[in-house]
Motif scaffolding. Structure first.
Motif, PDB file in Angstrom:
ATOM      1  N   TYR A   1       2.954  -0.417   3.734  1.00 52.67           N
ATOM      2  CA  TYR A   1       2.136  -0.506   1.893  1.00 52.67           C
ATOM      3  C   TYR A   1       0.293  -0.478   2.658  1.00 52.67           C
ATOM      4  O   TYR A   1      -0.042   0.772   2.161  1.00 52.67           O
TER       5      TYR A   1
ATOM      6  N   SER B   1       0.611   5.319   0.202  1.00 55.11           N
ATOM      7  CA  SER B   1       1.874   5.391  -0.080  1.00 55.11           C
ATOM      8  C   SER B   1       2.638   6.614   1.014  1.00 55.11           C
ATOM      9  O   SER B   1       4.160   7.205   0.908  1.00 55.11           O
TER      10      SER B   1
ATOM     11  N   ASP C   1       0.209  -2.030  -6.840  1.00 52.05           N
ATOM     12  CA  ASP C   1      -1.434  -2.147  -6.227  1.00 52.05           C
ATOM     13  C   ASP C   1      -2.251  -2.742  -7.154  1.00 52.05           C
ATOM     14  O   ASP C   1      -2.824  -2.729  -8.192  1.00 52.05           O
TER      15      ASP C   1
END
Length: 628
Positions: free
Chosen positions: A112, A117, A133
């Protein structure tokens, strides 16, 4: 590899200053202990809480979750396995990332960081994950390409809740319990439910191959990162010699099996006696010739559905330590309530009870992991419909020209192709359903009738070969939310067993899209390509054996036993009080079954009374209200 097909839960608020009640997280996590009885973990920050239950398979000492990025800003929990984690780890280490464990799913936080994404498309595995996040106050949920790992979500009081099973969501006191009639109608009409629909109004299943994003100041949204897109018939993939497809598929299947044998606990496999599970067992032996595997089978006292002879033949040939359990019909009665509770839905067949017994036998033998042959029928043309497609035949429908024309209109709406016949004549079945539902539910039928809108992406059927159309429909309507769900994940994890699916490796699936349809059904033989591989590994009696569906006795048998609780669930008084089905129709079906006037062909017929009976169990098990 640190594999943990376990359980995940979480709560998320778009307001990062909003505290999350730790009692809710604890209650939700507690409902998933059967998925992960070995360990657990949690994470909480402003506006978010994540929970995890672990079934320890590999990296037994340090493999617990959550995982964090080096700076602690990215956190993830994952139910599943990332089979290409070694390649991804090497790539990430070259880019400067450092790892704290050898867990496969630790790659998620680092991927990530590198790709945002879009990292989901780089995964080869069976997984459902949640990734947070902290900088952006952003939550991502993702589910694997074909839907092996489940993930459900709902919204309550401004919070997004998610979990590996619905019962964990129901542990939150703010979640209401209401039947979603669209889910009931899908089970009655199609092979099973279709994501995002569930049996619970307001609770959704994240579809296979999808990601959900939630963040500050905006509603949650979902999008697909993958779908089973076959080539258009007018522009087929480049064709090679048949020998190429045989050799390449064998190579990919061997690699897939090797990946799934990677564990720090023993891995066994199911043996049904059919082509698919037998081939997986043989490939496992070829991939690890020094191991003595354990194999597992279920047998029946009724000769017409028993497969112990080919099962024992394969066990002897492979030299396995073979375990089998005979399943008398009375066991269906004993296990049916448990099967419904595990499925979180009513059932049209009783064979989930057999699968529960099978996974219990695996657990009792000391194993935690099994390989299964699921997915081969949908990818390599294993059902009778594929042979009819290949020969231009058709399962008989209505002979009336007007009714046929009206049925084609329904198919055009459902599939975008009036010529595509899938399962049944849906327009005529609408009349059957209207007579089955209670007057109140029937009056509302236009609001939840599942054939009034398409449950799949019709663009993926348009212009495709009939075999590819059927494969896509089977993937969406039969495999993901039925065979991999109530008949797979739920009955495995009810006994803390992880099932792995070599035929559903994404590399195998992607290659299957390129196989010419005439190599799937050839010489009037389903799964021709697989049978060519099987000839190298299996005895002729198994390699050439016709498909034998895994079935179990249905509602006529159950009624004949005159069990009090079954009679009570089908009593007119209770059916009227629940108000979902018509009491007179149910009573008429019950009397027909008791008189011995009903024979149900599970290939073509719906065991309606089994659905009514298990729906009654569903209402009881989940404390669901009647229809108002």
């Amino acid at each position: 590899m640190a594999a943990r097909m376990c359980g995940i839960v979480g709560l998320f608020s778009s307001d990062r200053d909003r505290p999350i009640d730790p009692g809710h997280l604890g209650a939700m996590t507690g409902r998933l202990r059967h998925r992960g009885p070995d360990d657990g973990g949690s994470f909480a920050a402003g506006g978010v809480a994540l929970g995890f239950t672990r079934l320890s398979i590999v990296d037994l000492a340090t493999g617990n979750q959550p995982h964090h990025s080096e700076d602690g800003q990215i956190t993830s929990v994952c139910n599943g396995e990332i089979f290409n984690h070694r390649e991804l780890r090497q790539e990430l280490e070259r880019r400067g990332h450092s790892f704290r464990t050898r867990c496969d799913v630790e790659v998620l936080v680092h991927l990530y960081e590198e790709y945002g994404s879009d990292f989901v498309g780089r995964l080869n595995g069976q997984f459902a994950f949640a990734l947070y996040d902290r900088r952006r106050h952003r939550l991502l949920l993702g589910r694997d390409h074909v839907g092996i790992a489940p993930l459900f979500y709902t919204e309550v009081g401004g919070e997004l809740l998610f979990a590996s099973e619905i019962k964990a969501l129901l542990a939150h006191r703010g979640v209401e319990r209401r039947v979603d009639l669209a889910g009931l109608d899908q089970i009655l009409t199609f092979p099973g439910m279709v994501s995002p629909t569930t049996m619970f109004q307001g609770i959704h299943a994240l579809p296979p191959g999808h990601v959900l994003e939630a963040g500050s100041g905006r509603p949650a949204r979902t999008w697909p990162y993958w779908d089973l897109v076959y080539p258009e018939a007018a522009r087929p993939a480049e064709r090679r010699d048949p020998a190429f497809y045989v050799a390449r598929l064998e190579e990919l299947l061997l690699a897939s099996v090797r990946r799934r044998l990677d564990a720090d606990v023993p891995v066994g496999f199911y043996l049904s006696g059919g082509l698919d599970s037998s081939l997986i067992g043989a490939l496992a032996q070829a991939a690890a010739p020094d191991r003595r595997f354990h194999s597992y089978s279920i047998t029946f006292p009724q000769a017409d559905i028993d497969e112990r002879r080919p099962q024992r033949l394969m066990a002897e040939q492979l030299g396995t330590r073979h375990h089998e359990i005979e399943f008398p019909p009375a066991e269906i009665i004993r296990r049916l309530r448990q099967a419904v509770a595990a499925a979180e839905a009513p059932l049209k067949e009783a064979y989930n009870t057999c699968s529960l017994a099978l996974s219990a036998m695996v657990r009792e033998s000391g194993h935690k992991v099994v390989l299964t042959g699921e997915g081969a029928d949908e990818l390599f043309a294993g059902y009778v419909g594929y042979r009819l497609d290949a020969t231009g035949g058709r399962i008989p429908g209505t002979a009336d020209p007007l009714e046929a024309m009206l049925e084609e209109e329904v198919r055009a709406e459902l599939w975008g192709d009036p010529a595509f016949f899938y399962e049944r004549d849906y327009r005529l079945f609408r009349e059957t359903k209207a007579g089955l539902y209670s007057p109140a539910a029937a009056a509302a039928l236009p609001q939840f009738e599942c054939t009034l809108w398409s449950p799949i992406d019709r663009s993926c059927l348009a212009g495709r070969h009939p075999l590819h159309q059927r494969s896509y429909a089977d993937f969406k309507l039969r495999l993901a939310d039925h065979l991999l769900a109530d008949h797979g994940d739920r009955v495995s994890y009810a006994n803390s067993i992880e099932a792995r699916y070599p035929f559903l490796d994404i590399e195998v699936v992607e290659f299957a899209r390129s196989i010419p349809p005439d190599l799937l059904v050839r010489q009037d033989t389903e799964k021709w390509l697989l049978r060519e591989i099987a000839r190298k590994y299996l005895p002729p009696a198994v390699a050439g054996r016709e498909k034998f569906s895994f079935v179990a006795p249905g509602s006529p048998y159950l009624l004949a036993q005159r069990v009090d609780w079954i009679d009570d669930l089908l009593s007119p008084a209770l059916i009227r009080r629940q108000n979902y089905f018509d009491a007179e129709t149910v009573e008429r079906l019950r009397r027909q079954h008791l008189a011995g006037n009903t024979r149900i062909n599970t290939t073509f017929d719906t065991d309606v009374l089994m659905l009514v009976l298990t729906f009654g169990l569903f209402l009881e098990e989940f404390d669901m209200p009647g229809y108002a």
